[in-house]
Design an enzyme around this catalytic site. Structure first.
Site, PDB file in Angstrom:
ATOM      1  CB  THR A   1       9.560  34.945  95.648  1.00  0.00           C
ATOM      2  OG1 THR A   1       9.595  36.193  94.990  1.00  0.00           O
ATOM      3  CG2 THR A   1      10.713  34.833  96.616  1.00  0.00           C
TER       4      THR A   1
ATOM      5  NE  ARG B   1      10.695  46.081  93.937  1.00  0.00           N
ATOM      6  CZ  ARG B   1      10.376  44.849  94.340  1.00  0.00           C
ATOM      7  NH1 ARG B   1      11.034  43.819  93.882  1.00  0.00           N
ATOM      8  NH2 ARG B   1       9.399  44.660  95.196  1.00  0.00           N
TER       9      ARG B   1
ATOM     10  CG  ASP C   1      10.677  41.002 100.272  1.00  0.00           C
ATOM     11  OD1 ASP C   1      10.511  41.080  99.033  1.00  0.00           O
ATOM     12  OD2 ASP C   1      10.216  40.061 100.939  1.00  0.00           O
TER      13      ASP C   1
HETATM   14  N1  ASP Z   1       8.990  39.673  97.441  1.00  0.00           N
HETATM   15  C1  ASP Z   1       9.424  39.688  96.090  1.00  0.00           C
HETATM   16  C2  ASP Z   1       9.836  41.087  95.729  1.00  0.00           C
HETATM   17  O1  ASP Z   1       9.136  42.007  96.066  1.00  0.00           O
HETATM   18  C3  ASP Z   1       8.390  39.231  95.119  1.00  0.00           C
HETATM   19  C4  ASP Z   1       7.689  37.961  95.470  1.00  0.00           C
HETATM   20  O2  ASP Z   1       7.810  37.445  96.567  1.00  0.00           O
HETATM   21  O3  ASP Z   1       7.001  37.431  94.603  1.00  0.00           O
HETATM   22  O4  ASP Z   1      10.816  41.248  95.082  1.00  0.00           O
END
Ligand code: ASP
Length: 345
Positions: free
Chosen positions: A212, A240, A243
């Site tokens: 991310t 889905r 966060d």
């Molecule tokens: N936090 C992100 C999610 O769960 C994934 C990530 O940070 O790599 O969608």
């Protein structure tokens, strides 16, 4: 000028210039911090070439943010510009190069927030918006809403000038292979679950290569802004949402601090991480570092989750805690100094 006077004048000049240097150094506070995801490939598997590619892109994102801030643009402009650089790079799990869902599609989430006005915009589950962060900003600035999802968000993004692409634009071979590995693991887990009688549907495969992206910036007028963009987690199912696009969870900014998170989203949602950090500072008087440590080294792992965050406060203090093997990240100070890191050292 006699010799004594000459010595006195040169000494004074030397003294003054070194004082100015010291002053300049002590005034160089942090004005931007970015991340490219926690988790990362294991240090043992990282090649020098790959490491350089990540560090170069992180540096470019910070340089872009610096150019915006230096020219007097807002922190919102800086975070959007920096995130767009990483969205356009196949290295990160955002925009091009995002991870695949269980069904082999790519569904993107993003959010942006302005610390001064507490205005925020976010989108989730979109499949055709080239730069989700720009669409999130459009939600904030060009609609009366905070969050839009799926087809509606795509329609709105197109109407407000975001670039629309074919979903195939986002696909990369590496992420496709990661999905194939996750699907295999899923089917093994499904057999195990059946044997143990578990009723849980849709196991989520914990991907050790998150990716991310996010940014927090402080502009010349002292305004903070935060932004996050992601493809979520490999093999995510049933629409889905993680966060990142949830205001106060993966992304948050107020007048005191800006936060962007990365990691296993479900655990960040349950801990309401980004706002919790701001609340720990506001109500408990913790420093930005103490607040970040409390969440990333205690609250999130205590529930069983992992990941990291970046936070920048209004005084220019920065923190970048993570409890995974590494986190792609970098900082920028007001004198233009850029530092980028991947692992703990
Ligand atoms: N936090 C992100 C999610 O769960 C994934 C990530 O940070 O790599 O969608």
């Amino acid at each position: 000028m006699n010799a004594r006077l000459f010595r006195f004048v040169s000494f004074s000049i030397l003294f003054l210039s070194s004082s100015f240097n010291l002053l300049a150094q002590s005034q160089a506070k942090y004005i931007m911090v970015i991340h490219g995801g926690a988790g990362t490939i294991l240090k043992s598997q990282m090649t020098a070439e790959r490491e350089l590619a990540y560090k170069t892109k992180l540096t470019e994102a910070l340089q872009t943010g610096y150019a915006a801030l230096k020219s007097g643009k807002s922190s919102l402009d800086a975070v959007e510009a920096a995130v767009r650089i990483m969205e356009d790079s196949p290295l990160f799990n955002a925009g091009k190069g995002a991870v695949f869902t269980h069904d082999g599609t790519i569904e993107l989430d993003a959010a942006i927030m302005d610390g001064v006005t507490l205005r925020a915009g976010s989108i989730a589950g979109v499949t055709t918006i080239k730069n989700p962060i720009t669409a999130a900003r459009a939600v904030m600035e060009k609609s009366e809403h905070v969050m839009m999802v799926g087809r509606g968000a795509e329609k709105f993004a197109a109407e407000t000038g975001s670039e629309i692409v074919d979903p195939s634009y986002f696909k990369t071979q590496a992420r496709w292979e990661a999905l194939q590995r996750a699907l295999k693991e899923d089917s093994i887990q499904a057999v195990q679950k059946k044997k143990s009688g578990s009723a849980l549907l849709g196991t989520i495969n914990k991907d050790f290569k998150f990716g991310t992206v996010g940014a927090v910036a402080l502009d010349q007028q002292g305004r903070l802004a935060a932004a996050t963009s992601t493809g979520g987690m490999t093999n995510k199912k049933y629409g889905r949402v993680g966060d990142a696009p949830l205001i106060g969870v993966g992304t948050y900014a107020n007048e005191q601090v800006g936060v962007s998170c990365t990691g296993w989203g479900e655990y960040f949602i349950r801990n309401v991480v980004a706002h919790d950090l701001a609340a720990l500072m506001a109500y408990k008087g913790l420093t930005v570092k103490a607040a970040g440590d409390e969440i990333i080294y205690k609250k999130v792992p205590n529930l069983g989750g992992d990941g990291g965050l970046i936070a920048l406060d209004k005084e220019g203090n920065v923190t970048m805690p993570f409890n995974t093997e590494g986190m792609y990240r970098g900082t920028l100070t007001s004198d233009g100094k850029i530092e980028v890191y991947i692992y703990k050292d």
